[in-house]
Design an enzyme around this catalytic site. Sequence first.
Site, PDB file in Angstrom:
ATOM      1  N   LYS A  60       0.800  -1.103  -0.020  1.00 24.58           N
ATOM      2  CA  LYS A  60       0.060   0.025   0.046  1.00 24.58           C
ATOM      3  C   LYS A  60       0.829   1.225  -0.125  1.00 24.58           C
ATOM      4  O   LYS A  60       2.145   1.189  -0.033  1.00 24.58           O
ATOM      5  CB  LYS A  60      -0.889  -0.018   1.291  1.00 24.58           C
ATOM      6  CG  LYS A  60      -1.562  -1.185   1.451  1.00 24.58           C
ATOM      7  CD  LYS A  60      -2.281  -2.040   0.361  1.00 24.58           C
ATOM      8  CE  LYS A  60      -3.089  -3.201   0.846  1.00 24.58           C
ATOM      9  NZ  LYS A  60      -3.641  -4.236  -0.135  1.00 24.58           N
TER      10      LYS A  60
HETATM   11  C1  LIG Z   1      -4.587  -5.194   0.769  1.00 24.05           C
HETATM   12  C2  LIG Z   1      -6.081  -5.271   0.844  1.00 24.05           C
HETATM   13  C3  LIG Z   1      -6.576  -5.706   2.021  1.00 24.05           C
HETATM   14  C4  LIG Z   1      -5.975  -6.385   3.051  1.00 24.05           C
HETATM   15  O1  LIG Z   1      -5.128  -5.628   3.771  1.00 24.05           O
HETATM   16  P1  LIG Z   1      -4.297  -6.342   4.922  1.00 24.05           P
HETATM   17  O2  LIG Z   1      -3.631  -5.287   5.555  1.00 24.05           O
HETATM   18  O3  LIG Z   1      -3.211  -7.014   4.071  1.00 24.05           O
HETATM   19  O4  LIG Z   1      -4.927  -7.108   5.723  1.00 24.05           O
HETATM   20  C5  LIG Z   1      -8.236  -5.545   1.963  1.00 24.05           C
HETATM   21  N1  LIG Z   1      -8.849  -5.111   0.676  1.00 24.05           N
HETATM   22  C6  LIG Z   1      -8.039  -4.753  -0.257  1.00 24.05           C
HETATM   23  C7  LIG Z   1      -8.878  -3.836  -1.182  1.00 24.05           C
HETATM   24  C8  LIG Z   1      -6.765  -4.628  -0.262  1.00 24.05           C
HETATM   25  O5  LIG Z   1      -6.102  -4.344  -1.220  1.00 24.05           O
END
Ligand SMILES: *Cc1c(COP(=O)(O)O)cnc(C)c1O
Length: 378
Positions: A181
């Site tokens: 992210k």
């Molecule tokens: C990355 C992601 C998640 C999960 O996030 P984590 O912090 O890895 O649990 C959930 N939804 C979307 C749309 C994502 O891109």
Amino acid sequence: MKIPVAKPYLGVEEAQLAYDTILTNWVTQGPRVAEFEEKFAQYVGSEYAVAVSNCTTALHLSLIVAGIGPGDEVICPSMSYIATANAIVYVGATPVFVEVKSETYNIDPADVERKITSKTKAIIGVHQIGLPFEIDEIKTLCAKHSLILIEDAACAAGSSYKGKKIGSHSDLVCFSFHPRKVITTGDGGMIATSNPEYADRLKRLRQHGMSVNDRVRHLSDKVIVEDHLEVGYNYRMTDIQAAVGIRQLEKLDSIVERRREIANFYLNELKDIDCIRLPFESENDFTNWQSFSVYIKSSCPISRNDIMQKMLDLGISTRRGIMTSHRETAYKNRGVDISLPVSEDAADRSIVLPLYVPMSQEEMDYVIKHFKACLNQD
Ligand SMILES: *Cc1c(COP(=O)(O)O)cnc(C)c1O
């Protein structure tokens, strides 16, 4: 050249803050988590923010405080990372998968309306790869049918909708700080809310349902004997992670600015190629470009997977675009047997190009040159 698809933007400052935190001996949820929460809420424009272990647990707790349970249906796009749907299954509810719009890959309000039933209790909208969905349209549907809105903003830290930051538009907005992210704490998550009851319960649930948190007890000059008010979870963020997050948050606007520069370079370089469709930002949206995803039309002389292989042979990592959940074995084995043509086509035909803050002009040029060559456009 070796070009990864993504790279976190961490530096010695984050390392120093983690180091300093370790030497305070307060390493799990404590004063740094509280500081990170306060600063995050201030940044996104919510009253409160509750830090948790990741975005999947943020979604899980959000569904619990929204009162979702067995027998309930929750609408969400299939085209998302699978964690969106999984969180719905955790509470015993049923994900009802809806289509996305082909230009934005974002949840299609018309399909949402078609799939609302008497069992529908909530909608999870996903800000796909940082691009905000049509929050107002979805909110209108929620109001009309008495549904709760949960925003999966895993990728959307630093993005805005109609001039206001994601995190300020509704009461359960879930962020991720996974390294893929825009900002990272290793792993980590946050729920932004302006509802004080939600904030209190989320804070309790992430820490075993305890009536008092460690920091409050530590600071108290009276003995506090805790009670466990409900069955909770251990979904805490550590203070080491929060220390890193505080610095990452300070950098977020400049990170988004740089990502937008790189995306604009790509958009400009690729604008005249007919056999691809470029990502789209509407006038309501301000995206952080968590990913830069290009759609490969059927008129292209080469398939998406062959492009990915050719690029990899040249040292350039790419990824397929956003997946669909309904075609994964986990959901097929739960009896999901539906067709979502727009989502399936988008998932099968899109490719994510490398984009990260410390990217050099030479690396950007290299990506574009070889991507164009793959498309016979050099
Ligand atoms: C990355 C992601 C998640 C999960 O996030 P984590 O912090 O890895 O649990 C959930 N939804 C979307 C749309 C994502 O891109």
